[in-house]
Write a protein that holds these residues in place. Structure first.
Motif, PDB file in Angstrom:
ATOM      1  N   PHE A 164       0.876  -1.184   0.000  1.00  0.00           N
ATOM      2  CA  PHE A 164       0.000   0.000   0.000  1.00  0.00           C
ATOM      3  C   PHE A 164       0.904   1.222   0.000  1.00  0.00           C
ATOM      4  O   PHE A 164       1.653   1.426   0.963  1.00  0.00           O
ATOM      5  CB  PHE A 164      -0.903   0.040   1.232  1.00  0.00           C
TER       6      PHE A 164
ATOM      7  N   ALA B 220      -4.570   0.735   5.887  1.00  0.00           N
ATOM      8  CA  ALA B 220      -4.309   0.949   4.453  1.00  0.00           C
ATOM      9  C   ALA B 220      -4.426   2.426   4.088  1.00  0.00           C
ATOM     10  O   ALA B 220      -3.583   2.960   3.352  1.00  0.00           O
ATOM     11  CB  ALA B 220      -5.281   0.115   3.617  1.00  0.00           C
TER      12      ALA B 220
ATOM     13  N   LEU C 176      -7.968  -3.167   8.884  1.00  0.00           N
ATOM     14  CA  LEU C 176      -7.198  -3.154   7.627  1.00  0.00           C
ATOM     15  C   LEU C 176      -7.445  -1.868   6.837  1.00  0.00           C
ATOM     16  O   LEU C 176      -6.518  -1.303   6.256  1.00  0.00           O
ATOM     17  CB  LEU C 176      -7.540  -4.385   6.794  1.00  0.00           C
ATOM     18  N   ARG C 177      -8.692  -1.408   6.818  1.00  0.00           N
ATOM     19  CA  ARG C 177      -8.993  -0.172   6.088  1.00  0.00           C
ATOM     20  C   ARG C 177      -8.265   1.015   6.723  1.00  0.00           C
ATOM     21  O   ARG C 177      -7.677   1.850   6.040  1.00  0.00           O
ATOM     22  CB  ARG C 177     -10.513   0.069   6.075  1.00  0.00           C
TER      23      ARG C 177
ATOM     24  N   MET D 230      -9.689  -6.129  -0.608  1.00  0.00           N
ATOM     25  CA  MET D 230      -9.135  -4.784  -0.784  1.00  0.00           C
ATOM     26  C   MET D 230      -8.175  -4.712  -1.968  1.00  0.00           C
ATOM     27  O   MET D 230      -7.712  -3.631  -2.332  1.00  0.00           O
ATOM     28  CB  MET D 230      -8.418  -4.346   0.504  1.00  0.00           C
TER      29      MET D 230
ATOM     30  N   GLU E 223      -1.240   4.819   2.581  1.00  0.00           N
ATOM     31  CA  GLU E 223      -1.274   5.479   1.266  1.00  0.00           C
ATOM     32  C   GLU E 223      -0.650   6.872   1.324  1.00  0.00           C
ATOM     33  O   GLU E 223      -0.187   7.384   0.322  1.00  0.00           O
ATOM     34  CB  GLU E 223      -2.718   5.601   0.749  1.00  0.00           C
TER      35      GLU E 223
ATOM     36  N   ARG F  14       4.038  -1.949   3.322  1.00  0.00           N
ATOM     37  CA  ARG F  14       3.384  -3.256   3.197  1.00  0.00           C
ATOM     38  C   ARG F  14       2.496  -3.522   4.405  1.00  0.00           C
ATOM     39  O   ARG F  14       2.841  -3.148   5.535  1.00  0.00           O
ATOM     40  CB  ARG F  14       4.437  -4.372   3.155  1.00  0.00           C
ATOM     41  N   ILE F  15       1.414  -4.218   4.148  1.00  0.00           N
ATOM     42  CA  ILE F  15       0.632  -4.841   5.227  1.00  0.00           C
ATOM     43  C   ILE F  15       0.897  -6.335   5.132  1.00  0.00           C
ATOM     44  O   ILE F  15       0.791  -6.929   4.055  1.00  0.00           O
ATOM     45  CB  ILE F  15      -0.876  -4.571   5.075  1.00  0.00           C
TER      46      ILE F  15
ATOM     47  N   LEU G 212      -8.535  -8.669   3.486  1.00  0.00           N
ATOM     48  CA  LEU G 212      -7.413  -8.078   2.745  1.00  0.00           C
ATOM     49  C   LEU G 212      -7.526  -8.414   1.253  1.00  0.00           C
ATOM     50  O   LEU G 212      -7.242  -7.570   0.403  1.00  0.00           O
ATOM     51  CB  LEU G 212      -6.085  -8.566   3.331  1.00  0.00           C
TER      52      LEU G 212
END
Ligand code: APR
Length: 179
Positions: A5, A145, A141-142, A177, A149, A9-10, A174
């Motif tokens: 992202f 993320a 996660l949202r 997404m 960004e 990274r996630i 994930l």
């Protein structure tokens, strides 16, 4: 599972957050910062008494739900612990999703403030606090993320998930997404 992202990274892993080699880990604490079971108990056990002493000295009034405070990592491999207080699930009508998002955001802000490049989260609120895992995974996660960004500070946010069911929920969210 690893997803890029922005410039970061996630990563999702199945495991124990207390052994992660990252700059900071988040804890799923309570508003009294009193310690407890679950991941909170595991972190205090592994870190040693120093972080509880620090919590009592620096934050005698605790930490409101939807926020987080920082201590050193004690005997942990990480330099910092961000003690975040997620909401207790009460059916979804008590602003739980906003409070969970705010708890993650508070940790991400602390990571920036303390110039952390790597940060690990447990699945906040989905144990004793009974937040449904699928819903919590979406919020977690949202929120991360969106932050990645626009943030140059973090290289890696790792979710360390303690059981296969929780890992599966985060992995499904994930994947959605990616498209
Ligand atoms: N590493 C990673 N995750 C862990 C670990 C560990 N060592 N131990 C437990 N977990 C997982 C749980 O399986 C669950 O998926 O962390 C998730 C969050 O569960 P809880 O620790 O119960 O946290 P929460 O639901 O936010 O409840 C917080 O519980 O322990 C008390 O003091 C804490 O009162 C607070 C409440």
């Amino acid at each position: 599972m690893i997803v890029q992202f922005g410039s970061a990274r996630i990563e999702l892993v199945l495991g124990d957050i207390t052994v992660q080699q990252v700059d900071a880990i988040a804890n799923a604490a309570n508003a009294q910062l009193a310690g407890g079971g679950g991941v909170d108990g595991a972190i205090h056990l592994a870190a040693g008494p120093k972080i509880m002493e620090e919590l009592q000295r620096r934050y005698p009034d605790g930490c409101p739900t939807g926020s987080a405070v920082v201590t050193s990592g004690g005997n942990l491999p990480s330099r910092y612990v961000f003690h975040a207080v997620g909401p207790i699930w009460q059916g979804g009508g008590k602003k739980e999703s906003g409070l969970l998002e705010a708890a993650y955001q508070a940790c991400l802000s602390l990571a920036e403030k303390h110039t952390c490049r790597t940060l690990a989260f447990p699945s906040i609120s989905t144990g004793v606090y009974r937040y449904p895992v699928d819903l919590a995974a979406e919020v977690a996660l949202r929120t991360v993320a969106v932050k990645l960004e626009t943030s140059d500070q973090l290289d890696l946010v790792r979710f360390v998930l303690f059981d296969q069911g929780t890992f599966g929920s985060y992995a499904r969210v994930l994947e959605t997404m990616l498209v």
